[in-house]
Design a protein around this motif. Structure first.
Motif, mmCIF file in Angstrom:
data_model
loop_
_atom_site.group_PDB
_atom_site.id
_atom_site.type_symbol
_atom_site.label_atom_id
_atom_site.label_comp_id
_atom_site.label_asym_id
_atom_site.label_seq_id
_atom_site.Cartn_x
_atom_site.Cartn_y
_atom_site.Cartn_z
ATOM 1 N N LYS A 122 0.857 -1.186 0.000
ATOM 2 C CA LYS A 122 0.000 0.000 0.000
ATOM 3 C C LYS A 122 0.890 1.232 0.000
ATOM 4 C CE LYS A 122 -0.592 0.506 5.024
ATOM 5 N NZ LYS A 122 -1.586 0.644 6.115
ATOM 6 N N LEU A 123 0.308 2.352 -0.375
ATOM 7 C CA LEU A 123 1.065 3.597 -0.462
ATOM 8 C C LEU A 123 0.745 4.506 0.717
ATOM 9 C CD1 LEU A 123 0.762 4.470 -4.263
ATOM 10 C CD2 LEU A 123 2.667 3.395 -3.058
ATOM 11 N N LEU A 124 1.805 5.011 1.324
ATOM 12 C CA LEU A 124 1.683 6.029 2.355
ATOM 13 C C LEU A 124 1.998 7.380 1.729
ATOM 14 C CD1 LEU A 124 3.699 4.175 5.149
ATOM 15 C CD2 LEU A 124 1.221 4.134 4.782
ATOM 16 N N ALA A 125 1.572 8.438 2.369
ATOM 17 C CA ALA A 125 1.844 9.772 1.835
ATOM 18 C C ALA A 125 3.257 10.198 2.217
ATOM 19 C CB ALA A 125 0.831 10.774 2.375
ATOM 20 N N PRO A 126 4.137 10.443 1.239
ATOM 21 C CA PRO A 126 5.471 10.969 1.573
ATOM 22 C C PRO A 126 5.340 12.318 2.270
ATOM 23 C CG PRO A 126 5.346 10.260 -0.728
ATOM 24 C CD PRO A 126 3.950 10.287 -0.203
ATOM 25 N N LYS A 127 6.325 12.654 3.091
ATOM 26 C CA LYS A 127 6.264 13.893 3.859
ATOM 27 C C LYS A 127 7.052 14.994 3.157
ATOM 28 C CE LYS A 127 5.817 11.449 8.269
ATOM 29 N NZ LYS A 127 6.419 11.205 9.610
ATOM 30 N N GLY A 128 6.376 16.088 2.871
ATOM 31 C CA GLY A 128 7.049 17.252 2.321
ATOM 32 C C GLY A 128 7.465 17.092 0.871
ATOM 33 N N PHE A 129 8.377 17.972 0.451
ATOM 34 C CA PHE A 129 8.847 18.001 -0.932
ATOM 35 C C PHE A 129 10.082 17.117 -1.094
ATOM 36 C CE2 PHE A 129 6.244 21.759 -0.736
ATOM 37 C CZ PHE A 129 5.694 21.857 -2.002
ATOM 38 N N ILE A 130 10.107 16.362 -2.191
ATOM 39 C CA ILE A 130 11.180 15.413 -2.464
ATOM 40 C C ILE A 130 11.739 15.712 -3.855
ATOM 41 C CG2 ILE A 130 11.769 12.963 -2.670
ATOM 42 C CD1 ILE A 130 9.093 12.495 -1.038
ATOM 43 N N LYS A 153 4.611 21.365 -6.969
ATOM 44 C CA LYS A 153 5.995 21.430 -7.446
ATOM 45 C C LYS A 153 6.662 22.701 -6.942
ATOM 46 C CE LYS A 153 6.804 20.661 -11.726
ATOM 47 N NZ LYS A 153 6.722 20.873 -13.186
ATOM 48 N N GLU A 154 7.943 22.566 -6.602
ATOM 49 C CA GLU A 154 8.765 23.715 -6.268
ATOM 50 C C GLU A 154 10.127 23.528 -6.916
ATOM 51 O OE1 GLU A 154 9.104 24.330 -2.089
ATOM 52 O OE2 GLU A 154 7.143 25.304 -1.904
ATOM 53 N N PHE A 155 10.807 24.632 -7.189
ATOM 54 C CA PHE A 155 12.167 24.562 -7.726
ATOM 55 C C PHE A 155 13.103 25.147 -6.687
ATOM 56 C CE2 PHE A 155 15.717 26.056 -10.430
ATOM 57 C CZ PHE A 155 16.047 24.838 -11.018
ATOM 58 N N ASP A 156 14.040 24.325 -6.193
ATOM 59 C CA ASP A 156 14.907 24.763 -5.098
ATOM 60 C C ASP A 156 16.181 25.450 -5.580
ATOM 61 O OD1 ASP A 156 16.476 22.733 -6.081
ATOM 62 O OD2 ASP A 156 16.440 21.506 -4.262
#
Length: 341
Positions: A61-69, A107-110
């Motif tokens: 099953k899939l869990l929700a990843p935390k934050g931006f990856i 989406k973010e661009f770091d």
């Protein structure tokens, strides 16, 4: 990590279950659902791998990843097209843009690479993760001097404008302009400890000459996301007996606070606000909204909203409910049966 190995980490039979759930509860095409599920699984495995935590593979099953990856277009290309002859890094980037547009990812661009945050539409609202600290919240009036900037910042992400600061400025101007008018009711969900707003809604009474918008493509009425100074929806003035429509032009709770109790609290406040608005607009009978993310579309459906007009070029739709029916809702009852997986 090799993204092309995704089928080993999350077997195709498990992927198909999630794809079926997604397509049954959203307007996703099969291809977009397939790409989203692969991306979701990959980011989850990548986050655990980079943090040194153990994750039992293969996943069931899939869990929700935390934050931006971090996730480059090259990684996305290997995820989406490793078993196909067609497809490029540019095509993979465009697919991620589409997933962001319909609210499945942010989406973010770091400065170096694209970072992605998964917004799972298959979450049971009763089981949504609570804030790390048990923070109490309360519904309160929108204060333009203190709430405009944090609310506009979140709405920028809600409308998938990414790091477009010009969009935040535009939204801030709109919010302050609305707050100067006495007709609209603008409310926030505020933390008790520091008064910071973590939710927002606006009930917007509609002038008679703007009613035709609800029988045309909803895309043309997305004022926040359209670069125009002319609002397609005109606001009615108090006492206007020709005003029959109310438009929910914004409703959100930040993900960390999006749980059953807070949703019920904020919706109950909305019912009270709507009842007060009827004193100024006694002929109110129709209520419309445009959910921009799957989780809010499912919430609207659970409340009794129905799709009445869809846009052929996007996933947005007008949704409608009669005001009288909405005010009769027993919120805890209708939301207690809401399941997302």
């Amino acid at each position: 990590m090799n993204p092309a190995s995704i089928d080993e980490w999350f077997p195709t039979e498990q992927q198909r279950k999630y794809i079926s759930l997604l397509r049954g509860q959203t307007n996703l095409t099969r291809r977009r659902a397939e790409c989203f599920v692969k991306l979701w699984a990959y980011l989850l495995v990548k986050q655990y791998d980079e943090s040194g935590n153990n994750l039992e593979l293969p996943l069931t099953k899939l869990l929700a990843p935390k934050g931006f990856i971090p996730c480059t277009h090259k990684e996305a290309h290997e995820l989406f097209y490793s078993t196909q002859e067609r497809g490029s890094e540019r095509a993979a980037g465009m697919m991620m843009d589409k997933l962001a547009t319909i609210g499945l990812i942010e989406k973010e661009f770091d400065g170096n690479t694209t970072c992605v945050r998964v917004i799972s539409p298959l979450t049971n609202l009763n089981d949504t993760v609570q804030p790390k600290k048990s923070v109490e919240v309360f519904a309160d009036v929108f204060e333009p001097r203190i709430d405009t900037i944090p609310v506009s910042s979140y709405l920028r992400h809600h409308f998938n404008f990414g790091n477009n600061t010009a969009a935040s400025h535009r939204i801030a101007r709109i919010l302050r302009n609305w707050s100067k008018q006495s007709s609209a009711i603008m409310r926030v969900l505020r933390r008790c400890d520091n008064n910071y707003p973590v939710g927002f809604y606006v009930l917007y009474p509609v002038a008679k000459e703007s009613e035709e918008n609800y029988f045309t493509s909803p895309r043309h009425s997305l004022y926040f996301s359209v670069n125009s100074d002319s609002d397609p929806i005109k606001m009615a003035v108090p006492g206007d007996t020709n005003c029959t429509c109310i438009h929910i032009r914004g409703w959100y709770i930040e993900p960390d606070y999006l749980n059953f109790n807070n949703i019920c609290k904020f919706l109950e406040d909305g019912k009270q606000s709507l009842t007060k608005m009827q004193a100024d607009f006694p002929e109110l009978c129709d209520m419309y909204t445009i959910p921009l993310q799957p989780i809010y579309e499912q919430l609207a459906t659970a409340l009794g909203f129905h799709k009445i007009e869809s846009d052929p070029h996007s996933s947005v739709s007008w949704m409608y409910i009669a005001v009288d029916n909405y005010l009769k809702l027993e919120l805890t009852k209708v939301l207690s049966v809401l399941k997302f997986n």
